[in-house]
Design an enzyme around this catalytic site. Sequence first.
Site, PDB file in Angstrom:
ATOM      1  N   LEU A 100      95.608  64.210   3.689  1.00 47.68           N
ATOM      2  CA  LEU A 100      96.221  62.870   3.707  1.00 47.68           C
ATOM      3  C   LEU A 100      95.104  61.842   3.820  1.00 47.68           C
ATOM      4  O   LEU A 100      94.053  62.127   4.418  1.00 47.68           O
ATOM      5  CB  LEU A 100      97.169  62.733   4.902  1.00 47.68           C
ATOM      6  CG  LEU A 100      98.457  63.569   4.872  1.00 47.68           C
ATOM      7  CD1 LEU A 100      99.277  63.309   6.141  1.00 47.68           C
ATOM      8  CD2 LEU A 100      99.287  63.283   3.632  1.00 47.68           C
ATOM      9  N   ASP A 101      95.341  60.649   3.278  1.00 52.45           N
ATOM     10  CA  ASP A 101      94.362  59.571   3.393  1.00 52.45           C
ATOM     11  C   ASP A 101      94.218  59.148   4.855  1.00 52.45           C
ATOM     12  O   ASP A 101      95.118  59.370   5.671  1.00 52.45           O
ATOM     13  CB  ASP A 101      94.824  58.340   2.592  1.00 52.45           C
ATOM     14  CG  ASP A 101      94.940  58.639   1.113  1.00 52.45           C
ATOM     15  OD1 ASP A 101      94.262  59.574   0.656  1.00 52.45           O
ATOM     16  OD2 ASP A 101      95.710  57.931   0.429  1.00 52.45           O
ATOM     17  N   ILE A 102      93.140  58.428   5.126  1.00 54.16           N
ATOM     18  CA  ILE A 102      92.858  58.006   6.514  1.00 54.16           C
ATOM     19  C   ILE A 102      94.007  57.159   7.102  1.00 54.16           C
ATOM     20  O   ILE A 102      94.326  57.260   8.279  1.00 54.16           O
ATOM     21  CB  ILE A 102      91.501  57.245   6.581  1.00 54.16           C
ATOM     22  CG1 ILE A 102      91.106  56.981   8.028  1.00 54.16           C
ATOM     23  CG2 ILE A 102      91.512  55.969   5.765  1.00 54.16           C
ATOM     24  CD1 ILE A 102      89.654  56.576   8.206  1.00 54.16           C
TER      25      ILE A 102
END
Length: 232
Positions: A100-102
């Site tokens: 998942l993205d930050i």
Amino acid sequence: MRLDKYLSSVTRLTRSQAQRAIRQGRVRIADTVVKRPAMQLPPESAVTLDNEKLARPGLRYFMLNKPKGYVCSTHDKGHSSVLELLHEPVLEGLHFAGRLDIDTTGLVLITDDGAWSHRITSPRHEHPKTYLVTLAEPLSDNHAKRLSCGVLLHNEKTSTRPAELERLSESQIRLIITEGRYHQVKRMLAAVGNRVLVLHREAVSTLSLDTNLQPGMYRALTDQEIASVLRA
Ligand code: URA
């Protein structure tokens, strides 16, 4: 662990049904039929029942509720890794079954079973991933239809696969996709001129984020949960 005990813990078979299946020659360890229910199973054995792969004994499988600000990577000097949230004696070998993205929150699966994570992330198996998406602009019917049918992402040659889209409000949707292209959800919305404000993953394949897990918390998957992914 005994083979029959292991088999009943990772399938729906009772202990006596597991013993029968083993004696009937339906169980293989590393491609060899094994007919002794009391056999001690070596850790990390590759076991199949009726040619279906089962969860590997001795390996670790976790679900974690990712908070914002953490990266799904082991070496990013500027940011904290999701792995830092794990209170495990040994982190070596653990990796993410899908990143998942930050700034994305929600379900992250972590394991040291490479075959299991590959099964989840390989586009061939089309495991669904469910996202709750809050949008900057209300979504028109036309844009919703385009997202469901598949859109062409910037710098790509093929459209996204058909997706399931449920409208929750004017600017919130639930989106189910079966691919894992780079920043896929954000880029899908950008392709129809919208923007993602908040992104949260609710489910991957057969596994939904446990609602008892507060952001930053994690738990081991049950044997049934591990095996359910392999059957999906
Ligand atoms: N799609 C995105 O754009 N970001 C994520 O973190 C996951 C899916």
